[in-house]
Design a protein around this motif. Structure first.
Motif, PDB file in Angstrom:
ATOM      1  N   LEU A  15      15.603  67.743  50.122  1.00 35.02           N
ATOM      2  CA  LEU A  15      14.589  67.976  49.098  1.00 35.02           C
ATOM      3  C   LEU A  15      13.228  67.475  49.564  1.00 35.02           C
ATOM      4  O   LEU A  15      12.220  68.159  49.400  1.00 35.02           O
ATOM      5  CB  LEU A  15      14.963  67.292  47.787  1.00 35.02           C
ATOM      6  CG  LEU A  15      16.089  67.912  46.971  1.00 35.02           C
ATOM      7  CD1 LEU A  15      16.393  67.052  45.750  1.00 35.02           C
ATOM      8  CD2 LEU A  15      15.738  69.328  46.557  1.00 35.02           C
ATOM      9  N   HIS A  16      13.210  66.273  50.146  1.00 43.73           N
ATOM     10  CA  HIS A  16      11.948  65.708  50.630  1.00 43.73           C
ATOM     11  C   HIS A  16      11.304  66.635  51.660  1.00 43.73           C
ATOM     12  O   HIS A  16      10.086  66.852  51.622  1.00 43.73           O
ATOM     13  CB  HIS A  16      12.164  64.325  51.227  1.00 43.73           C
ATOM     14  CG  HIS A  16      12.414  63.270  50.199  1.00 43.73           C
ATOM     15  ND1 HIS A  16      12.754  61.979  50.533  1.00 43.73           N
ATOM     16  CD2 HIS A  16      12.394  63.292  48.839  1.00 43.73           C
ATOM     17  CE1 HIS A  16      12.912  61.275  49.431  1.00 43.73           C
ATOM     18  NE2 HIS A  16      12.705  62.052  48.396  1.00 43.73           N
ATOM     19  N   LYS A  17      12.101  67.169  52.563  1.00 51.99           N
ATOM     20  CA  LYS A  17      11.557  68.070  53.585  1.00 51.99           C
ATOM     21  C   LYS A  17      10.944  69.312  52.949  1.00 51.99           C
ATOM     22  O   LYS A  17       9.840  69.731  53.307  1.00 51.99           O
ATOM     23  CB  LYS A  17      12.657  68.491  54.566  1.00 51.99           C
ATOM     24  CG  LYS A  17      13.071  67.394  55.523  1.00 51.99           C
ATOM     25  CD  LYS A  17      14.218  67.857  56.405  1.00 51.99           C
ATOM     26  CE  LYS A  17      14.797  66.695  57.177  1.00 51.99           C
ATOM     27  NZ  LYS A  17      16.042  67.039  57.853  1.00 51.99           N
ATOM     28  N   LYS A  18      11.658  69.919  51.992  1.00 50.35           N
ATOM     29  CA  LYS A  18      11.157  71.132  51.350  1.00 50.35           C
ATOM     30  C   LYS A  18       9.906  70.854  50.522  1.00 50.35           C
ATOM     31  O   LYS A  18       8.970  71.645  50.511  1.00 50.35           O
ATOM     32  CB  LYS A  18      12.252  71.775  50.497  1.00 50.35           C
ATOM     33  CG  LYS A  18      13.335  72.403  51.352  1.00 50.35           C
ATOM     34  CD  LYS A  18      14.406  73.061  50.532  1.00 50.35           C
ATOM     35  CE  LYS A  18      15.490  73.590  51.441  1.00 50.35           C
ATOM     36  NZ  LYS A  18      15.524  75.024  51.511  1.00 50.35           N
ATOM     37  N   ILE A  19       9.904  69.722  49.828  1.00 52.14           N
ATOM     38  CA  ILE A  19       8.737  69.351  49.030  1.00 52.14           C
ATOM     39  C   ILE A  19       7.537  69.140  49.945  1.00 52.14           C
ATOM     40  O   ILE A  19       6.424  69.608  49.661  1.00 52.14           O
ATOM     41  CB  ILE A  19       9.023  68.098  48.180  1.00 52.14           C
ATOM     42  CG1 ILE A  19      10.074  68.413  47.106  1.00 52.14           C
ATOM     43  CG2 ILE A  19       7.750  67.559  47.552  1.00 52.14           C
ATOM     44  CD1 ILE A  19      10.654  67.187  46.413  1.00 52.14           C
ATOM     45  N   LYS A  20       7.758  68.455  51.062  1.00 53.62           N
ATOM     46  CA  LYS A  20       6.660  68.207  52.002  1.00 53.62           C
ATOM     47  C   LYS A  20       6.119  69.509  52.586  1.00 53.62           C
ATOM     48  O   LYS A  20       4.911  69.678  52.728  1.00 53.62           O
ATOM     49  CB  LYS A  20       7.113  67.281  53.132  1.00 53.62           C
ATOM     50  CG  LYS A  20       7.238  65.838  52.701  1.00 53.62           C
ATOM     51  CD  LYS A  20       7.719  64.971  53.853  1.00 53.62           C
ATOM     52  CE  LYS A  20       7.915  63.537  53.417  1.00 53.62           C
ATOM     53  NZ  LYS A  20       8.409  62.687  54.505  1.00 53.62           N
ATOM     54  N   VAL A  21       6.998  70.450  52.912  1.00 52.48           N
ATOM     55  CA  VAL A  21       6.557  71.740  53.454  1.00 52.48           C
ATOM     56  C   VAL A  21       5.659  72.442  52.443  1.00 52.48           C
ATOM     57  O   VAL A  21       4.581  72.941  52.784  1.00 52.48           O
ATOM     58  CB  VAL A  21       7.765  72.633  53.828  1.00 52.48           C
ATOM     59  CG1 VAL A  21       7.341  74.078  54.042  1.00 52.48           C
ATOM     60  CG2 VAL A  21       8.449  72.106  55.081  1.00 52.48           C
TER      61      VAL A  21
END
Length: 162
Positions: A15-21
Motif C-alpha cells: 500500500l505504501h508503495k502504491k500511495i507513494k507512486v
C-alpha cells in the motif's frame, strides 16, 4: 499468528508503495509535498471515491497548517488507514476496466487524451480543466500520446482484503 502479521506487514508495504507512486506523480518539485488541490485526484487514482464532504474532512486531517500543501509524511499514514479500513469504497478492477472499455468503443486498449477529457468533464462528478490537465500529465504515454487504461488500472487498483 506470525504469518498473519507478516502478511499484514507485506500488504502495508505494498500500500505504501502504491500511495507513494500516486503521490509522487503530483509532486512536481520533488520535495515530498503536493498542492492540496491534487489530493482528490490522487485519492481517485488509488481507487477510492469519497464524496466532497469526506474529501474535505480528509484534507483537513493532512493539510500543513492551512498552507495549501500536503506533505507525504502526513498523507501516507492517513491514506493507508483509509485503504485498510475501506473508508472510501474502492472500485473493483473489473468494474474499473469495464468503465474504460465502454468508453473505448473501438476496443483499442487505450483512449486519446481528448476522449478522456471529454468524458471526464461532461459526465458524473465532473473534473475541472485544471484537474484534467494534471491527470493527463501523469497518465498519458508520452511516446504514443495515449492513455493505456489497462496499465493504469493494474498500477492503481489496490486489493484491500487481508
Amino acid at each position: 499468528m506470525a504469518a498473519h502479521r507478516q502478511n499484514a506487514e507485506a500488504m502495508a508495504s505494498d500500500l505504501h508503495k502504491k500511495i507513494k507512486v500516486a503521490f509522487e506523480a503530483f509532486d512536481y518539485e520533488g520535495n515530498n509535498t503536493v498542492d492540496v488541490r491534487e489530493i482528490g485526484t490522487i485519492i481517485f487514482f488509488l481507487g477510492c471515491f469519497p464524496c466532497q464532504a469526506d474529501l474535505h474532512d480528509f484534507i483537513a486531517q493532512v493539510e500543513e497548517d492551512h498552507t495549501g500543501y500536503i506533505h507525504l509524511g502526513k498523507f501516507l499514514p492517513v491514506m493507508t488507514t483509509v485503504l485498510l479500513e475501506n473508508k472510501f469504497p474502492p472500485i473493483s478492477e473489473e468494474k474499473f476496466l469495464q468503465a474504460f472499455e465502454v468508453l473505448d468503443k473501438e476496443k483499442k486498449g487505450y483512449l486519446e487524451p481528448e476522449e478522456l477529457t471529454k468524458y471526464m468533464m461532461q459526465e458524473g462528478e465532473v473534473f475541472t480543466q485544471e484537474e484534467m490537465d494534471e491527470m493527463l500529465t501523469a497518465l498519458t504515454d508520452q511516446k504514443n500520446n495515449v492513455v493505456y487504461y489497462k496499465d493504469l488500472v493494474d498500477q492503481l487498483i489496490i486489493d484491500c482484503d487481508i
